[in-house]
Design a protein around this motif. Sequence first.
Motif, short mmCIF file in Angstrom:
data_model
loop_
_atom_site.label_atom_id
_atom_site.label_comp_id
_atom_site.label_asym_id
_atom_site.label_seq_id
_atom_site.Cartn_x
_atom_site.Cartn_y
_atom_site.Cartn_z
N MET A 275 0.96 -1.26 -0.01
CA MET A 275 0.00 -0.22 -0.10
C MET A 275 0.78 1.16 0.02
SD MET A 275 -3.27 1.16 0.13
CE MET A 275 -4.27 -0.38 1.04
N THR B 41 1.30 5.36 -0.14
CA THR B 41 0.15 6.57 0.26
C THR B 41 1.17 7.68 -0.03
OG1 THR B 41 -1.13 5.35 1.71
CG2 THR B 41 -1.28 7.53 1.78
N ASP C 84 0.80 11.75 0.84
CA ASP C 84 -0.49 12.45 1.63
C ASP C 84 -0.31 14.09 1.20
OD1 ASP C 84 -1.83 13.93 3.40
OD2 ASP C 84 -0.87 13.00 5.07
N LYS D 226 -5.40 12.27 -0.03
CA LYS D 226 -4.27 11.13 -0.15
C LYS D 226 -4.38 10.47 -1.51
CE LYS D 226 -3.66 10.28 4.80
NZ LYS D 226 -3.79 9.49 5.97
N VAL E 65 -3.46 7.10 -3.15
CA VAL E 65 -3.32 5.76 -2.72
C VAL E 65 -3.06 4.99 -3.91
CG1 VAL E 65 -3.94 4.00 -1.09
CG2 VAL E 65 -4.32 6.35 -0.27
N ARG F 282 -2.61 0.49 -4.41
CA ARG F 282 -2.35 -0.81 -3.74
C ARG F 282 -1.99 -1.47 -5.07
NH1 ARG F 282 -5.93 -5.19 -2.23
NH2 ARG F 282 -7.45 -3.89 -3.21
N HIS G 286 6.41 9.18 -0.65
CA HIS G 286 5.40 8.08 -0.68
C HIS G 286 5.58 6.94 0.31
CE1 HIS G 286 6.28 9.82 -4.61
NE2 HIS G 286 5.14 9.63 -4.94
#
Length: 366
Positions: free
Chosen positions: A189, A191, A193, A198, A200, A202, A289
């Motif tokens: 995962m 992310t 910010d 956010k 994101v 996966r 990240h």
Amino acid sequence: MQIALTKKLSKAMGVNPPAAHEYKNPLFSWTANWTKVWDNRRAEDMLVLVNNATRFTVAIYQVKRKDLKNVAKIMKTAITNTLLSMNLNPDLVEEYMQLAGEVEFTQNSNRQTASWVAKAGLECAFYVGNEYNGIAKMFSDTVGVSANYRIVNYSGNSSEGFYPYKAMIIALSELTGKQAYKYRAFELMITLDLEVYKAVRRIIVPADIEFVCLHKVLQSVFSWQNYHLYDFTIFGDNNRVAVARLVSFEEDLDYDEDAILMEGHILSEFFPEHEDMVYTYDMGDNWEHEIQLVRVIEEHDEESPYLLDASGQTPPEDVGGIGGFMSFREIMLNPSHPEYGAMKEWAKYWTLELADWKSRPRVINV
């Protein structure tokens, strides 16, 4: 295994092989050429092989004339390494190589396969030119991988086109009866910010993915353009103390003598022992990240790197970090803003929302 040599390659090898004959299974038949990557060099420096059944490409760079005395071994090793580098089941690859048998060189007289190997050589030369400066010494027998993700046999009718890597996987699975993929993988995962929201992603990646390749995967899924420097920092469990920092260039070591040059290092050296990592891209805008290990898949049986899902648009390059992005976004949300026209022209095709196709599950080709 029959490998048909172009006239250029057979002359360089100093052999006069017999004419090629038709194999019962063309999957064991290849066409090979020796070609240049750099126009300013006198000698050829790359061997290219194309499978006659699937148009699967294998390329070896750098190959000098003196290396051609061991060319049969070099070619077989390159075929094996290229297949394994695409995460194919090692048992499947081993059985194929055993069934293919020893190399038998023949003279190529097939114009179609000659055009295939010439086209594949151009594709591989472009790849090497983009990835490598051509100054330092380098040897790689997997530079043909990228060519296999480009559609071939496309002549205006999309139903005729196919991807060589898919054709090869299907053919090898049917030949051996073994599953195509079987390897250890990580679900991650990632992310970014941006304070206002956010971004994101996966993804699933091979556990043994090299950090240089992981960088390319992250560039792809976050729509970055690979304009700037980057690094990876691994943190200890339950704290923010750095365990290691991996950098991409030797010059980076001048600024951090404790850093590690990432070339040759793989993700499984740090995951799952640690589960927290930061990938920083563009040391000016400082895009951090956060990478978290979600799960370990001991025997993954599908293709990867793979995007499972995505949310949140990525800022445009060189927007000025989070502060610059927030100002830019505020302008883009207000078409009546006096700077809107200039900002829209600067951002070109950038959109406020993540496009649907960018969030769909898909194989990540890098």
